[in-house]
Design a protein around this motif. Structure first.
Motif, short mmCIF file in Angstrom:
data_model
loop_
_atom_site.label_atom_id
_atom_site.label_comp_id
_atom_site.label_asym_id
_atom_site.label_seq_id
_atom_site.Cartn_x
_atom_site.Cartn_y
_atom_site.Cartn_z
N LYS A 117 -6.28 69.41 71.39
CA LYS A 117 -7.43 68.74 71.99
C LYS A 117 -7.85 69.44 73.28
CE LYS A 117 -6.97 64.18 70.03
NZ LYS A 117 -8.24 63.64 69.65
N GLU A 140 -11.98 61.31 76.20
CA GLU A 140 -12.51 62.23 75.19
C GLU A 140 -13.63 61.56 74.38
OE1 GLU A 140 -11.19 64.56 71.12
OE2 GLU A 140 -9.66 63.49 72.28
N CYS A 174 -14.70 65.41 79.26
CA CYS A 174 -13.67 66.39 78.90
C CYS A 174 -12.70 66.70 80.04
CB CYS A 174 -14.33 67.67 78.41
SG CYS A 174 -15.36 67.40 76.95
N ASN A 218 -9.86 72.41 72.39
CA ASN A 218 -11.20 72.00 71.96
C ASN A 218 -12.05 71.53 73.13
OD1 ASN A 218 -10.62 72.58 69.27
ND2 ASN A 218 -9.95 70.50 68.83
#
Length: 141
Positions: free
Chosen positions: A131, A106, A111, A134
């Protein structure tokens, strides 16, 4: 601390604790040096009563590497520790190590890889779930 003989497991653990104090004070280079020395000394021991000591040293070593932005070294340290955990049936920090790998990815803005290294049942599951949301939104952006 200097070791004139092969240190005991307990002496290594006490020395390792010093690294934790440095890390808490954000003195990551000093913590890293202590963790590396503790890891070197641990390799000289033929038998461990507490099999979690190796994974705890590796995990804290990986966290210090992350804090020093040495992400690939941190990831490699986590992979090594995961192999050790699986070989020793020591699952104490398995979730934390996987989380640390994902966290490194991250921080590197990778990602997709970050999502892969999340585990169901991790103590960080709520953090991980947020997370993932996101990271997915970043991918779609």
């Amino acid at each position: 601390m200097t070791f004139e003989k092969v240190p005991s497991e307990r002496e290594i653990e006490i020395y390792f604790s010093k690294g934790i104090f440095f890390a808490e004070e954000k003195r990551h280079k000093e913590a890293l040096e202590i963790y590396q020395e503790a890891d070197r000394r641990l390799k000289n021991l033929l038998y461990l009563k507490d099999t979690t000591i190796r994974s705890r040293i590796s995990f804290n070593l990986a966290k210090s590497l992350t804090n020093l932005e040495q992400y690939e070294k941190s990831i490699n340290t986590c992979h090594f520790a995961i192999k050790e955990c699986l070989q020793n049936d020591d699952f104490y920090l398995l979730g934390d190590l996987n989380y640390q790998i994902g966290f490194n990815y991250e921080l590197q803005k990778e990602c997709q890889k970050a999502i892969i290294f999340t585990m169901q049942g991790s103590p960080f599951i709520q953090i991980v779930t947020e997370k993932i949301k996101n990271l997915k939104s970043q991918i779609l952006s």
